[in-house]
Design a protein around this motif. Structure first.
Motif, mmCIF file in Angstrom:
data_model
loop_
_atom_site.group_PDB
_atom_site.id
_atom_site.type_symbol
_atom_site.label_atom_id
_atom_site.label_comp_id
_atom_site.label_asym_id
_atom_site.label_seq_id
_atom_site.Cartn_x
_atom_site.Cartn_y
_atom_site.Cartn_z
ATOM 1 N N GLU A 1 14.809 -3.009 -5.973
ATOM 2 C CA GLU A 1 13.910 -3.394 -4.640
ATOM 3 C C GLU A 1 11.826 -2.701 -5.310
ATOM 4 O O GLU A 1 12.639 -2.044 -6.382
ATOM 5 C CB GLU A 1 14.526 -2.411 -3.969
ATOM 6 N N LYS A 2 11.787 -3.125 -5.381
ATOM 7 C CA LYS A 2 9.865 -3.926 -5.626
ATOM 8 C C LYS A 2 9.194 -2.641 -4.337
ATOM 9 O O LYS A 2 9.843 -1.955 -3.161
ATOM 10 C CB LYS A 2 8.982 -4.873 -5.687
ATOM 11 N N ARG A 3 8.276 -1.336 -5.019
ATOM 12 C CA ARG A 3 7.886 -0.643 -4.537
ATOM 13 C C ARG A 3 7.031 -0.913 -3.219
ATOM 14 O O ARG A 3 6.142 -2.111 -3.707
ATOM 15 C CB ARG A 3 6.764 0.408 -5.217
ATOM 16 N N LYS A 4 7.179 -0.465 -2.119
ATOM 17 C CA LYS A 4 6.881 -0.980 -1.155
ATOM 18 C C LYS A 4 5.102 -0.505 -0.839
ATOM 19 O O LYS A 4 5.249 0.976 -0.334
ATOM 20 C CB LYS A 4 7.471 -0.812 0.001
ATOM 21 N N PRO A 5 4.161 -1.196 -0.583
ATOM 22 C CA PRO A 5 2.926 -0.620 -1.325
ATOM 23 C C PRO A 5 2.520 -0.100 0.691
ATOM 24 O O PRO A 5 1.277 0.906 0.777
ATOM 25 C CB PRO A 5 1.965 -1.138 -0.782
ATOM 26 N N VAL A 6 2.857 -0.194 1.874
ATOM 27 C CA VAL A 6 2.888 0.128 3.313
ATOM 28 C C VAL A 6 2.554 1.594 2.990
ATOM 29 O O VAL A 6 1.937 2.507 3.156
ATOM 30 C CB VAL A 6 3.465 -0.352 4.028
ATOM 31 N N PRO A 7 3.958 2.809 2.506
ATOM 32 C CA PRO A 7 3.774 3.622 2.865
ATOM 33 C C PRO A 7 2.591 4.297 2.049
ATOM 34 O O PRO A 7 2.023 5.889 2.165
ATOM 35 C CB PRO A 7 5.380 4.605 2.383
ATOM 36 N N HIS A 8 2.424 4.275 0.912
ATOM 37 C CA HIS A 8 1.077 4.479 0.091
ATOM 38 C C HIS A 8 0.123 4.170 1.202
ATOM 39 O O HIS A 8 -0.963 4.760 1.189
ATOM 40 C CB HIS A 8 1.313 3.409 -0.861
ATOM 41 N N LEU A 9 -0.207 2.849 1.074
ATOM 42 C CA LEU A 9 -1.825 3.257 2.259
ATOM 43 C C LEU A 9 -1.606 3.670 3.216
ATOM 44 O O LEU A 9 -2.780 4.398 3.585
ATOM 45 C CB LEU A 9 -1.950 1.392 2.547
ATOM 46 N N ILE A 10 -0.876 4.063 4.594
ATOM 47 C CA ILE A 10 -1.178 4.844 5.429
ATOM 48 C C ILE A 10 -1.058 6.069 4.992
ATOM 49 O O ILE A 10 -1.797 7.215 5.658
ATOM 50 C CB ILE A 10 0.653 4.579 5.512
ATOM 51 N N ALA A 11 -0.699 6.445 3.770
ATOM 52 C CA ALA A 11 -1.137 8.362 3.620
ATOM 53 C C ALA A 11 -2.386 8.444 2.391
ATOM 54 O O ALA A 11 -2.632 9.025 3.391
ATOM 55 C CB ALA A 11 -0.198 8.449 2.059
#
Length: 95
Positions: free
Chosen positions: A21-31
């Motif tokens: 599974e690829k790392r989802k950038p959404v949690p990083h963007l939210i942080a």
């Protein structure tokens, strides 16, 4: 997406392992957005206790680094009257 591989020796279907599974950038963007909001909030709230050093730097002969640091906030308060009123109230609370 899985592919089916047929071998020539037998007609057995073999499915390869699922891709990692690829790392989802959404949690990083939210942080990142949360950190920016907190940093901007601390910046805005710091004008209260720093009002007199800022005033001294802006209108008297104080350190220009303080005036330059709060200049964007001063410009924003001039452009948006509601923000200016809120900052005036907040600064008067500290004064």
């Amino acid at each position: 997406m899985s592919t089916v591989i047929k071998t020539s020796s037998d007609s057995q279907e073999v499915e390869p392992t699922a891709p990692a599974e690829k790392r989802k950038p959404v949690p990083h963007l939210i942080a990142l957005i949360e950190q920016l909001i907190i940093t901007f909030g601390v910046y805005v709230l710091s004008i209260g206790p720093m009002y007199w050093p800022w005033y001294n730097a802006k209108y008297v002969e104080g350190p220009l680094i303080i005036a330059a640091f709060y200049e964007p906030l001063w410009l924003l308060a001039g452009w948006v009257p509601a923000i200016g009123d809120a900052l005036n109230w907040y600064c008067s609370f500290w004064v």
